[in-house]
Design a protein around this motif. Sequence first.
Motif, PDB file in Angstrom:
ATOM      1  N   ILE A  60       0.854  -1.187   0.000  1.00  0.00           N
ATOM      2  CA  ILE A  60       0.000   0.000   0.000  1.00  0.00           C
ATOM      3  C   ILE A  60       0.891   1.239   0.000  1.00  0.00           C
ATOM      4  O   ILE A  60       1.721   1.413   0.889  1.00  0.00           O
ATOM      5  N   LYS A  61       0.708   2.071  -1.002  1.00  0.00           N
ATOM      6  CA  LYS A  61       1.492   3.296  -1.080  1.00  0.00           C
ATOM      7  C   LYS A  61       0.629   4.469  -0.633  1.00  0.00           C
ATOM      8  O   LYS A  61      -0.419   4.739  -1.224  1.00  0.00           O
ATOM      9  N   THR A  62       1.039   5.126   0.414  1.00  0.00           N
ATOM     10  CA  THR A  62       0.313   6.282   0.905  1.00  0.00           C
ATOM     11  C   THR A  62       1.273   7.247   1.587  1.00  0.00           C
ATOM     12  O   THR A  62       2.192   6.834   2.293  1.00  0.00           O
ATOM     13  N   LYS A  63       1.094   8.503   1.311  1.00  0.00           N
ATOM     14  CA  LYS A  63       1.933   9.574   1.872  1.00  0.00           C
ATOM     15  C   LYS A  63       3.422   9.318   1.620  1.00  0.00           C
ATOM     16  O   LYS A  63       4.269   9.538   2.487  1.00  0.00           O
ATOM     17  N   GLY A  64       3.696   8.818   0.419  1.00  0.00           N
ATOM     18  CA  GLY A  64       5.083   8.600   0.008  1.00  0.00           C
ATOM     19  C   GLY A  64       5.752   7.385   0.616  1.00  0.00           C
ATOM     20  O   GLY A  64       6.956   7.195   0.451  1.00  0.00           O
ATOM     21  N   LYS A  65       4.995   6.535   1.318  1.00  0.00           N
ATOM     22  CA  LYS A  65       5.567   5.350   1.954  1.00  0.00           C
ATOM     23  C   LYS A  65       4.864   4.075   1.483  1.00  0.00           C
ATOM     24  O   LYS A  65       3.693   4.118   1.092  1.00  0.00           O
ATOM     25  N   GLN A  66       5.584   2.968   1.532  1.00  0.00           N
ATOM     26  CA  GLN A  66       5.023   1.664   1.199  1.00  0.00           C
ATOM     27  C   GLN A  66       4.738   0.897   2.494  1.00  0.00           C
ATOM     28  O   GLN A  66       5.583   0.841   3.383  1.00  0.00           O
ATOM     29  N   HIS A  67       3.558   0.310   2.558  1.00  0.00           N
ATOM     30  CA  HIS A  67       3.167  -0.471   3.734  1.00  0.00           C
ATOM     31  C   HIS A  67       2.716  -1.862   3.294  1.00  0.00           C
ATOM     32  O   HIS A  67       1.968  -1.989   2.321  1.00  0.00           O
TER      33      HIS A  67
END
Length: 230
Positions: A60-67
């Motif tokens: 999951i890519k959100t706010k420039g980060k991958q989770h």
Amino acid sequence: MADFQFNEKYLSQIPALQILITLGYTYLPPAETTKLRGNKISNVLLEPILRQWLAKSNSIKTKGKQHPYTESNLDEAIRRLKVAATENGLRTANQALYDLLLLGTSLPQTIDGTSRSYTLQYIDWNNWKNYTFHVTAEYTVERTASKDTARPDIVLFVNGIPFAVIECKSPKIDVQEGISQSIRNQRTDYIPGLFVYSQLVIATNKNKVKYATIGTPAKFWSIWKEHFLT
């Protein structure tokens, strides 16, 4: 593949396996596929392979980060595949699974205090090189409401999902017998639970190859033709 007996049937099965291995499929001995199914021959998914692929290939890519997806969401993604496979009727279940494979599934997840749904994909349609390809022979599957089994000659897996089923016949036997066997195995009292995932069914006697999708009457199976570049 040293455990095979060299009878007429294997004159078409072994060459087919060799071609698939050359194309990049990793061969899994029958005993290994049984272990990957938790020793439950009613289960047709290679769940450890599927789960590993889902975890590696989805994030999951959100706010420039991958989770990463949570373990519970990976469990839910696999559960949804299994639920779709139980839809009433082979065609209906196959269509439901086709939609899941094509579109993926939406899963809720909370990241940094914010909850929303994200789409997890079972197949990376943008990059086939990201797939995991496996092939096995003599894939034993328990028949519906029975302790008896059926054993398709070759099964091809993409990301642990059985995408294609192949029946191999002796070069002396008409390929139509392989087609008849495939159609029989799709029946409600045989192993429809394998074919709900299948995108392609194939029959070969080495000299001829015919193919179709599930539920196709024998007279409508197509002849496989190779196209050579000149």
